[in-house]
Write an enzyme that holds these catalytic residues in place. Structure first.
Site, PDB file in Angstrom:
ATOM      1  N   CYS A 129      41.415   3.856  22.441  1.00  0.00           N
ATOM      2  CA  CYS A 129      41.286   3.099  23.689  1.00  0.00           C
ATOM      3  C   CYS A 129      42.495   3.352  24.601  1.00  0.00           C
ATOM      4  CB  CYS A 129      41.162   1.609  23.359  1.00  0.00           C
ATOM      5  SG  CYS A 129      40.907   0.592  24.824  1.00  0.00           S
TER       6      CYS A 129
ATOM      7  N   CYS B  32      47.005  -3.105  24.972  1.00  0.00           N
ATOM      8  CA  CYS B  32      47.064  -4.453  24.388  1.00  0.00           C
ATOM      9  C   CYS B  32      47.956  -4.414  23.139  1.00  0.00           C
ATOM     10  CB  CYS B  32      45.657  -4.933  24.031  1.00  0.00           C
ATOM     11  SG  CYS B  32      44.464  -4.614  25.356  1.00  0.00           S
TER      12      CYS B  32
ATOM     13  N   CYS C  33      46.621  -4.705  19.491  1.00  0.00           N
ATOM     14  CA  CYS C  33      45.385  -4.042  19.079  1.00  0.00           C
ATOM     15  C   CYS C  33      45.579  -2.702  18.372  1.00  0.00           C
ATOM     16  CB  CYS C  33      44.476  -3.849  20.292  1.00  0.00           C
ATOM     17  SG  CYS C  33      42.860  -3.199  19.796  1.00  0.00           S
TER      18      CYS C  33
ATOM     19  N   CYS D 179      27.428  -9.055  16.587  1.00  0.00           N
ATOM     20  CA  CYS D 179      28.340  -8.828  17.702  1.00  0.00           C
ATOM     21  C   CYS D 179      28.814  -7.375  17.678  1.00  0.00           C
ATOM     22  CB  CYS D 179      29.512  -9.788  17.570  1.00  0.00           C
ATOM     23  SG  CYS D 179      30.680  -9.624  18.918  1.00  0.00           S
TER      24      CYS D 179
ATOM     25  N   CYS E 233      25.485 -10.160  20.615  1.00  0.00           N
ATOM     26  CA  CYS E 233      26.659 -10.373  21.449  1.00  0.00           C
ATOM     27  C   CYS E 233      27.318  -9.006  21.626  1.00  0.00           C
ATOM     28  CB  CYS E 233      27.565 -11.339  20.699  1.00  0.00           C
ATOM     29  SG  CYS E 233      29.257 -11.348  21.291  1.00  0.00           S
TER      30      CYS E 233
ATOM     31  N   CYS F 279      31.443 -15.889  25.952  1.00  0.00           N
ATOM     32  CA  CYS F 279      32.275 -16.097  24.772  1.00  0.00           C
ATOM     33  C   CYS F 279      33.665 -15.630  25.162  1.00  0.00           C
ATOM     34  CB  CYS F 279      31.712 -15.264  23.618  1.00  0.00           C
ATOM     35  SG  CYS F 279      32.772 -15.241  22.161  1.00  0.00           S
TER      36      CYS F 279
ATOM     37  N   ARG G 241      35.030 -20.930  17.659  1.00  0.00           N
ATOM     38  CA  ARG G 241      34.960 -20.014  16.508  1.00  0.00           C
ATOM     39  C   ARG G 241      36.319 -19.811  15.858  1.00  0.00           C
ATOM     40  NH1 ARG G 241      32.478 -15.553  18.568  1.00  0.00           N
ATOM     41  NH2 ARG G 241      30.517 -16.579  18.113  1.00  0.00           N
TER      42      ARG G 241
END
Ligand code: SAM
Ligand code: DTB
Ligand code: SF4
Length: 336
Positions: A54, A58, A61, A98, A130, A190, A262
């Site tokens: 990616c 972040c 991550c 998801c 999701c 979400c 969650r």
């Protein structure tokens, strides 16, 4: 009945968060019981359909290309493989699948068409779908909604002030803009965040304030405890004390009475008793299955044993009704 508010101040949130712990849990548990079946827990299964590489930075991550982690990079999985995984998850008791992709944003290309095909196929299994694919335009949001996506996951992660310290390649407003597009297309939202990145309690509450002041509230708020992955800038962050997790979940439950809260990443480091307190404080959803996106999660059987012990049960799919994009008039979302 608790009234639903969209005008929480940081001072009010601090007052809630800092109540004596057992009073806080009791109040959250009471509100939980007013709005939810306290025995039902929504169980989602996560699948990384495109992993690693990616371009974003972040700090938490393991999938960011610029950090050297052990994540095995793979391009978009074939539809067949994704559907087979969904079938297994359904057989094990998951009501929602998801799908996550390590993308900065969705692009209008063949990969996106392939994701739309995955969504349609999983919907045909009568599972909620999701997606979490990064930033979306309004048009892309509509395409996902029309393919049958139930919820779109797009986390605010922390307060606006702390955001710049963990991510430099996009802004808080970019995130809010995607949430607005998701809302316009009638998908459910979400959106939550991560605790344990070195933020202050005020940053955690700042995030809850933004979420609680969205109108309508997000239907689902995931609270992740940081999984500190070797090779990421946050690799040395100490684990989050369970008491912080319980307090933030209870506060989320109080300010977002109808939302599904969650208990997300980080459960492998939590005891059964710790998780029980999180459920008591109003958590009513988990990710189940041995893997989150790239990191470990408790085994499915262990979670079902925990449910049995606590008298909990997995919620059936569409228990809260079909997604609202089947209703005629999609709505604009007011931002704070
Ligand atoms: N790339 C898309 C995005 O960022 O929106 C979707 C996938 S991304 C991995 C989804 C969410 O996972 C992030 O927003 C973050 O909240 C959470 N996450 C990622 N790494 C994590 C970690 N090490 N510990 C806890 N949560 C994490
Ligand atoms: C969310 O809030 N947590 C999930 C989901 N949304 C996509 C992701 C957790 C990822 C944990 C790190 C990993 O496994 O890569
Ligand atoms: Fe990319 Fe999402 Fe990971 Fe950020 S959180 S690096 S956008 S996969």
């Amino acid at each position: 009945m608790t009234n639903i508010r969209h005008n929480w101040t940081i001072q009010e949130l601090e007052e809630v968060y800092n109540r004596p712990l057992l009073d806080l849990i009791h109040q959250a548990a009471t509100i939980h019981r007013e709005h939810h079946n306290s025995r039902a827990v929504q169980v989602s299964s996560l699948l990384s359909i495109k992993t690693g590489g990616c371009p974003e930075d972040c700090s938490y991550c393991p999938q960011a290309a610029r950090y050297h982690t052990e994540v095995k990079v793979h391009k978009l999985l074939p539809v067949k493989e994704v559907v087979a995984t969904a079938e297994k998850a359904k057989a094990a008791g998951a009501s929602r699948m998801c799908l996550g992709a390590a993308w900065r944003e969705v692009r209008d290309n063949r990969d996106f068409d392939q994701v739309l095909d995955m969504v349609k196929a999983i919907n045909n299994l009568d599972m909620e779908v999701c997606c979490t694919l990064g930033m979306l335009t309004e048009e892309q949001a509509w395409k996902l909604a029309e393919a049958g996506v139930y919820a779109y996951n797009h986390n605010l992660d922390s307060s606006e002030e702390f955001y710049g310290e963990i991510i430099s390649t996009r802004t808080y407003d970019d995130r809010l803009n995607t949430l607005n597009n998701v809302r316009k297309a009638g998908m459910t939202i979400c959106s939550g965040g991560i605790i344990g990145m070195g933020e202050t309690v005020n940053d955690r509450l700042g995030m809850l304030k933004t979420l609680a002041n969205l109108n309508p509230h997000p239907e689902s708020v995931p609270i992740n405890a940081l999984v500190a992955v070797e090779g990421t800038p946050l690799e040395d962050q100490p684990p989050v004390p369970i008491w912080d997790m319980v307090r933030i979940i209870a506060t989320a439950r109080i300010v977002l009475p109808k939302t599904v809260v969650r208990l997300s990443a980080g459960r492998t480091n939590m005891s059964a008793e710790g998780q029980a307190l999180c459920f008591m404080a109003g958590a009513n959803s988990i990710f189940a299955g041995e893997k989150l996106l790239t990191t470990p999660n408790p085994a499915f059987d262990a979670d079902m044993e925990l449910f049995r012990l606590l008298g909990l049960e997995p919620q059936t799919p569409f228990a809260k009704g079909r997604p609202s994009h089947t209703k005629p008039a999609p709505q604009e979302m007011a931002q704070p």
